[in-house]
Design an enzyme around this catalytic site. Structure first.
Site, mmCIF file in Angstrom:
data_model
loop_
_atom_site.group_PDB
_atom_site.id
_atom_site.type_symbol
_atom_site.label_atom_id
_atom_site.label_comp_id
_atom_site.label_asym_id
_atom_site.label_seq_id
_atom_site.Cartn_x
_atom_site.Cartn_y
_atom_site.Cartn_z
ATOM 1 C CE LYS A 113 -3.094 2.646 3.125
ATOM 2 N NZ LYS A 113 -3.922 2.633 4.364
ATOM 3 C CG ASP B 88 -5.620 7.896 4.419
ATOM 4 O OD1 ASP B 88 -6.610 8.427 3.871
ATOM 5 O OD2 ASP B 88 -5.698 6.923 5.205
ATOM 6 C CE LYS C 266 -6.552 8.956 7.855
ATOM 7 N NZ LYS C 266 -7.060 7.920 8.764
ATOM 8 C CG ASP D 142 -9.825 7.342 6.824
ATOM 9 O OD1 ASP D 142 -8.795 7.337 6.117
ATOM 10 O OD2 ASP D 142 -9.842 7.641 8.033
ATOM 11 N NE ARG E 120 -10.202 -1.598 4.825
ATOM 12 C CZ ARG E 120 -10.734 -1.730 6.038
ATOM 13 N NH1 ARG E 120 -11.858 -2.422 6.206
ATOM 14 N NH2 ARG E 120 -10.146 -1.188 7.082
HETATM 15 N N1 BES Z 1 -4.001 4.853 6.904
HETATM 16 C C1 BES Z 1 -5.054 4.553 7.800
HETATM 17 C C2 BES Z 1 -4.618 3.645 8.940
HETATM 18 C C3 BES Z 1 -3.601 4.196 9.905
HETATM 19 C C4 BES Z 1 -4.003 4.715 11.103
HETATM 20 C C5 BES Z 1 -2.256 4.121 9.627
HETATM 21 C C6 BES Z 1 -3.079 5.189 12.001
HETATM 22 C C7 BES Z 1 -1.316 4.588 10.529
HETATM 23 C C8 BES Z 1 -1.734 5.113 11.720
HETATM 24 C C9 BES Z 1 -6.194 3.830 7.066
HETATM 25 O O1 BES Z 1 -6.356 4.149 5.738
HETATM 26 C C10 BES Z 1 -7.456 4.204 7.775
HETATM 27 O O2 BES Z 1 -7.776 5.357 7.787
HETATM 28 N N2 BES Z 1 -8.117 3.215 8.359
HETATM 29 C C11 BES Z 1 -9.334 3.422 9.069
HETATM 30 C C12 BES Z 1 -10.258 2.287 8.722
HETATM 31 C C13 BES Z 1 -11.655 2.507 9.188
HETATM 32 C C14 BES Z 1 -12.302 3.635 8.419
HETATM 33 C C15 BES Z 1 -12.454 1.226 8.988
HETATM 34 C C16 BES Z 1 -9.009 3.411 10.559
HETATM 35 O O3 BES Z 1 -8.118 2.661 10.977
HETATM 36 O O4 BES Z 1 -9.607 4.188 11.280
HETATM 37 ZN ZN ZN Z 2 -4.620 4.791 4.732
HETATM 38 ZN ZN ZN Z 3 -7.609 5.876 5.441
#
Ligand code: BES
Ligand code: ZN
Ligand code: ZN
Length: 457
Positions: A217, A222, A229, A299, A303
């Site tokens: 990835k 992001d 966010k 967000d 995946r």
């Molecule tokens: N890039 C983030 C995950 C992340 C969080 C990486 C903290 C490093 C540190 C990912 O794309 C994300 O935002 N995931 C969400 C998923 C949720 C929306 C189901 C998350 O973890 O909140």
């Molecule tokens: Zn991400």
């Molecule tokens: Zn994300």
């Protein structure tokens, strides 16, 4: 630089208990005959192993480099872990100062002398240096800000990795992504002017053998997309590309070690932004090869891009192993803290191999569950699968179950590096920023797995 155990510290250094305990990765700076001497603590003698020496060497090198030293001597008379001492020193000396216009350190660690090393270990030391240099390249790109390291720029940087690895490279731009149906990468990249890329490195040593595929990835930033966010900590999301960068580093490391395997890296790169072309919650997107995803949260984008990459390697290679690396979920950090990579695979032996390689390299891992129950939570009413579950619980495992949908019955492991991919604070042995986590453990896993296979004949 001299290593010293906790037991020997008072006698050998003459320092008082308050000044220097000899605890692991603690340091004492002294002078002898006008020369700088740095003692590095190893902690209890009975517990000295490769990761302990690596940390101590890194801490010392980081300290000395910070004082402007570019040439270092390490006293290795009593120690055999040449790979870790040399590798630790090179990794410890790394600093990210490219964008300082004054006060830059300038030269990297230019000269490393390992005094008293058994000559039989010189090759191991050189290998440690080579792998640490790859790690530092991955960290350097990881630290590079997202206005500069766009997906297109990442693809340019990938060319240099391919060249050093003797690998071929193919890059899909907007038109090619559309022509070939990479619907996941295009959806995630839709909101950004910095257009997405799919990057494929291929190092085939024997076309008759199956291939190891590393899928990464590489979200260069992001923002969360329309599901934006909170502003607190959003800057950290420049590190959302670390899985893809680690994949590039793994190919270069495998080449540096001349491991007898075919390997490909599939890097899925996009910027997750808001804009007129952004994907929306409720969109249905078609992944490479035809499966459909109902996007319920923009967000949960990692995946979605990985679904394209996994489907691509499934279709085009006879894989012996698929490894994906991603800063995928905050939930994985909640479960394991910031210093463990989450390991998800149905294969018990593979999980054990990875966790053991993690202990040996200090790039620590911990297994988390997959299962039907998590797969069921990802069902969509209108598409093949949804990109989030309707539940608050088990977020790292439901994300893994989503990925599993795209690998079918292939031998596969997903590594969630969201916690260890970057440090928010300096440590004695490593400065804050991109860590390269996932790279050492995968390289060591491949070394062990394919050494084993060869032994089996
Ligand atoms: N890039 C983030 C995950 C992340 C969080 C990486 C903290 C490093 C540190 C990912 O794309 C994300 O935002 N995931 C969400 C998923 C949720 C929306 C189901 C998350 O973890 O909140
Ligand atoms: Zn991400
Ligand atoms: Zn994300």
């Amino acid at each position: 630089m001299r290593f010293v155990t906790k037991e020997d510290a008072p006698g050998r250094t003459g320092a008082g208990e308050k000044e220097f305990t000899g605890a692991a990765a603690s340091l004492l700076l002294a002078r002898e005959d006008g020369r700088r001497v740095c003692w590095a603590g190893l902690g209890p003698g009975a517990k000295v192993d490769a990761p302990v020496l690596r940390r101590a060497a890194a801490a010392a090198a980081r300290k000395l480099a910070g004082l402007g030293e570019t040439s270092m001597q390490f006293d290795c008379t009593a120690w055999t872990h040449a790979r870790d001492i040399a590798g630790g020193a090179v990794a410890g000396a790394y600093t990210f100062d490219r964008y300082k216009t004054s006060g830059r350190r300038g030269a990297e660690l230019g000269r490393l002398v390992l005094v008293g090393l058994d000559p039989g270990l010189h090759a191991a030391a050189r290998e440690g240096v080579a792998l640490a240099q790859v790690l530092n390249r991955v960290r350097e790109l990881g630290n590079t800000p997202p206005n500069i390291l766009t997906p297109a720029q990442l693809a340019e940087e990938a060319r240099a990795f391919a060249e050093r690895a003797g690998a071929t490279i193919r890059v899909w731009d907007d038109d090619a992504l559309r022509a070939d149906g990479f619907g996941g990468i295009l959806a995630v990249g839709g909101g950004s002017d910095k257009r997405p890329r799919f990057i494929l490195l291929e190092r085939i040593v024997n076309p008759a053998w199956p291939t190891v595929a590393i899928v990464g990835k590489a979200i260069t930033f992001d923002s969360g997309g329309l599901a934006i966010k909170p502003r607190q900590g959003m800057d950290e999301m420049k590190y959302d590309k670390m899985g893809g960068l680690a994949a590039l580093g793994i190919v270069e490391s495998v080449a540096a070690l001349s491991l007898p395997i075919n390997i490909v890296a599939a890097v899925c790169s996009a910027e997750n932004m808001l804009g007129g072309g952004a994907f929306r919650p409720s969109d249905v997107v078609t992944i490479y090869g035809g499966k459909t995803v109902e996007v319920l949260d923009t967000d949960a984008e990692g995946r979605v891009v990985l679904a394209d990459g996994l489907s691509y390697v499934r279709k085009h290679y006879k894989t012996d192993l698929i490894v994906d690396l991603a800063t995928l979920t905050g939930a994985c950090c909640v479960a394991l803290g910031l210093h463990r990579t989450g390991v998800f695979t149905p294969d018990d032996a593979l999980a054990d191999l990875i966790c053991e390689a993690g202990v040996a390299t200090g790039d620590r891992c911990w297994r988390l569950p997959l299962g039907e129950d998590f797969a069921d939570m990802m069902k969509s009413r209108i598409a093949d699968i949804a990109n989030i579950s309707g539940s608050r619980w088990g977020g790292a495992s439901t994300a893994a179950a989503f990925l599993q949908h795209f690998v079918g019955d292939a031998e596969w492991v997903h590594l969630d590096i969201a916690g260890p991919a970057y440090l928010l604070e300096d440590k004695p042995e490593m400065e804050r920023g991109a860590s390269g986590a996932g790279l050492p453990v995968v390289v060591e896993t491949l070394r062990r797995r394919y050494a084993e296979e060869k032994a089996k004949g």
